[in-house]
Design a protein around this motif. Structure first.
Motif, mmCIF file in Angstrom:
data_model
loop_
_atom_site.group_PDB
_atom_site.id
_atom_site.type_symbol
_atom_site.label_atom_id
_atom_site.label_comp_id
_atom_site.label_asym_id
_atom_site.label_seq_id
_atom_site.Cartn_x
_atom_site.Cartn_y
_atom_site.Cartn_z
ATOM 1 N N TRP A 147 4.175 -3.011 -12.277
ATOM 2 C CA TRP A 147 5.093 -4.095 -12.600
ATOM 3 C C TRP A 147 6.287 -4.118 -11.663
ATOM 4 O O TRP A 147 6.812 -5.186 -11.336
ATOM 5 C CB TRP A 147 5.574 -3.963 -14.051
ATOM 6 N N ARG A 148 6.690 -2.939 -11.184
ATOM 7 C CA ARG A 148 7.806 -2.876 -10.238
ATOM 8 C C ARG A 148 7.396 -3.421 -8.861
ATOM 9 O O ARG A 148 8.187 -4.085 -8.184
ATOM 10 C CB ARG A 148 8.308 -1.436 -10.114
ATOM 11 N N ILE A 149 6.156 -3.125 -8.457
ATOM 12 C CA ILE A 149 5.661 -3.673 -7.193
ATOM 13 C C ILE A 149 5.597 -5.197 -7.268
ATOM 14 O O ILE A 149 5.995 -5.901 -6.326
ATOM 15 C CB ILE A 149 4.276 -3.088 -6.867
ATOM 16 N N MET A 150 5.123 -5.721 -8.396
ATOM 17 C CA MET A 150 5.003 -7.173 -8.540
ATOM 18 C C MET A 150 6.361 -7.859 -8.540
ATOM 19 O O MET A 150 6.539 -8.908 -7.899
ATOM 20 C CB MET A 150 4.231 -7.508 -9.827
ATOM 21 N N LEU A 151 7.331 -7.272 -9.242
ATOM 22 C CA LEU A 151 8.629 -7.920 -9.383
ATOM 23 C C LEU A 151 9.522 -7.735 -8.162
ATOM 24 O O LEU A 151 10.196 -8.679 -7.731
ATOM 25 C CB LEU A 151 9.345 -7.392 -10.634
ATOM 26 N N GLN B 65 0.832 -1.203 0.000
ATOM 27 C CA GLN B 65 0.000 0.000 0.000
ATOM 28 C C GLN B 65 0.871 1.259 0.000
ATOM 29 O O GLN B 65 0.550 2.244 -0.671
ATOM 30 C CB GLN B 65 -0.914 -0.004 1.229
ATOM 31 N N ALA B 66 1.975 1.211 0.752
ATOM 32 C CA ALA B 66 2.895 2.357 0.768
ATOM 33 C C ALA B 66 3.526 2.564 -0.599
ATOM 34 O O ALA B 66 3.698 3.710 -1.058
ATOM 35 C CB ALA B 66 3.969 2.140 1.828
ATOM 36 N N ILE C 198 3.200 6.091 -3.118
ATOM 37 C CA ILE C 198 4.282 6.881 -3.710
ATOM 38 C C ILE C 198 4.378 6.661 -5.223
ATOM 39 O O ILE C 198 5.393 6.968 -5.834
ATOM 40 C CB ILE C 198 5.631 6.580 -3.027
ATOM 41 N N ARG C 199 3.318 6.072 -5.781
ATOM 42 C CA ARG C 199 3.167 5.915 -7.238
ATOM 43 C C ARG C 199 4.251 5.042 -7.870
ATOM 44 O O ARG C 199 4.779 5.349 -8.939
ATOM 45 C CB ARG C 199 3.133 7.285 -7.921
#
Length: 321
Positions: free
Chosen positions: A225-229, A215-216, A220-221
């Protein structure tokens, strides 16, 4: 100030680099669990020996089974060296074409191991990608991916692999069938295998996406794909490692089954399954060594992989620590 000055050399001498990482691996709980597990040590040593002999097949094998000029028909049907009529250097005997069984097993093991490893990597890549997308995004994307997976799971694994191999073989021109035999096998095994990885990663991703650190990252946008990887994927790898290890043995068995049924590797590029299929024709004619020794090699590979997978599953299970 003096205390800080005295402490600075100690901090400067803190080991870093590959040597420190290797030492950290040796001191880790996983390596300690491995050392204290005799069956895992035995399985790892056996698998390493089988892989090493397969890799070094061109160096240690008495004959190149792919070289038709090296085959001599007058050396055909020689029994193993400890039986009457056995000859050096044919330790495990020869087949009806004069092909050395030991050489064929070593070269065939290379093909089986490569196909098994490549098919696991391909199915792992597909399953991880689709599982992350389905678990993180949800909605209709999740429904479509999971329904496709349910359709694949409702059909027998070997039937899907046979259909893919047969359709690909029929679509290719005759000149390319033997050349593309290995890639077709890899694809045929990987297609029905990705579902288990996708379901495992999806379940973990659905749990991780609700946690505060994800969530954090959204606040911060950070790109999805970066969150998943970089955030979700590392927290889903523990069950995937166990599943991939056990699937490696199943992939080798699947390759052997397809080759045994005649939709796998061709006779001029024999895998262990092809050797078993060829030897099965002479099993009741007294030439038992043509089929028994490739079958024993296949059993040893799969057994060692499964033993390592069982240890890894227990070692990574927090409930058993």
């Amino acid at each position: 100030m003096a205390d800080q000055t005295a402490a600075s050399p100690t901090l400067a001498r803190t080991p870093r680099g590959p040597r420190a990482r290797l030492q950290g691996l040796v001191d880790s709980d996983l390596f300690h669990s491995f050392r204290s597990h005799p069956s895992a040590v035995f399985a790892a040593a056996l698998l390493a020996l089988l892989i090493l002999t397969a890799v070094l097949a061109p160096v240690i094998s008495p004959q190149d089974p792919y070289d038709l000029a090296a085959l001599e028909l007058w050396n055909s049907e020689i029994p193993p060296i400890w039986q009457a009529g056995g000859q050096w250097p044919y330790l495990l005997g020869t087949d009806v074409q004069g092909r050395d069984i030991l050489s064929a097993i070593l070269y065939g093991s290379r093909i089986s191991l490569i196909i098994g490893f490549a098919s696991v990597l391909l199915s792992l890549a597909i399953g991880l990608s689709l599982g992350l997308v389905a678990g993180y995004l949800g909605g209709w994307i999740d429904n479509v991916i999971m329904r496709v997976g349910d359709i694949l799971l409702s059909m027998p694994f070997i039937l899907i692999a046979i259909l893919i191999s047969a359709m690909a073989g029929a679509a290719l021109p005759p000149a390319l069938k033997d050349i593309m035999a290995a890639p077709i096998l890899i694809f045929a095994i990987a297609v029905p295998s990705w579902v288990q990885y996708a379901r495992t990663v999806r379940a973990s991703a659905m749990v991780e996406r609700k946690k505060e650190y994800v969530q954090a990252a959204r606040l911060i946008r950070v790109r999805p794909w970066r969150i998943m990887l970089h955030h979700i994927l590392p927290n889903t790898l523990t069950p995937i490692m166990v599943a991939a290890t056990l699937s490696f043995g199943l992939a080798i068995l699947a390759e052997a089954t397809l080759s045994f049924l005649g939709v796998g590797m061709p006779p001029d590029q024999p895998s262990l399954g092809t050797l078993i299929r060829i030897g099965n024709e002479y099993l009741f004619s007294g030439l038992w060594w043509i089929v028994v020794f490739p079958a024993v090699q296949l059993c040893l590979i799969v057994l060692s992989v499964n033993m390592i997978g069982d240890w890894l599953r227990d070692a990574l299970n927090p409930k058993l620590r």
